[in-house]
Design a protein around this motif. Sequence first.
Motif: not given
Length: 257
Positions: A46-55, A57-59, A85-91
């Motif tokens: 995955v090279l790029w993403s533009d995600l919000g807090t609501g989207s 986890d599903a992505a 900002a917490d994308l790493g924790e979600r991953l």
Amino acid sequence: MDTAAILALYDDQMRRGAPADSPGARVERVGDVVRQLGAEGDWNCVLWSDLGTGSADAAIAEQVRYFASLGREFEWKLYGHDRPADLGERLRAAGLVPEPEETLMVAPTQELSTAVELPEGLALRPVTDPDGVELMVRVHEEVFGPGRSLRRHLTAQLAEQPETVVMTVAMAGELPVSSARLELYPGTDFAGLWGGGTLPAWRGRGVYRALVAHRARIAAERGYRYLQVDASDQSRPILRRLGFTALSTTTPYVFRP
């Protein structure tokens, strides 16, 4: 250097609009995610993403399902400025494992030294055939350990897309002591420094610096405005002294099915 503008340009050209990095690979956009599916044994990412807090986890779950269904390992290349900002924790919560953080560094090619000053007894050998690839792989494996499919990847790239790569080995007689490659991305402003490694006995003698200068000259001659590198802790101080500026960090989060 306007670092914010260059980072935005990098995101646009090298992530959101990324070219495939090898023969047989394809880049596709799925919703707010851009991913690469490599050929068998190649890099999936995955090279790029533009995600919000609501989207987010599903992505993440969607990409895990996709690559797991193919039985493929993949890497989510997370940058320090990515959202949320917490994308790493979600991953991590989704089962992806972080590898060591690197620093995204960039320099204008026209501002870099192109003077190649090698220690006595060394000469640069361009890699143009499978024998040269073998020399590169030999150095890489001694410095970094076994590289997954590196030999096959470089041989295929040299044969099928020679305009996208310049590979060089520093030789002490018949002994390869350092190697590096310049990845070229036609249609973009960026060329990338990859694979720079030097045998321990030859470190601290300017070989890495010489190979940066060699590649900077080639990139400038071919019209690339910027050189980019994902710098390790070891190479970051050298690159900073040579004129590179840190734009962000990058951390690979790896999923293994």
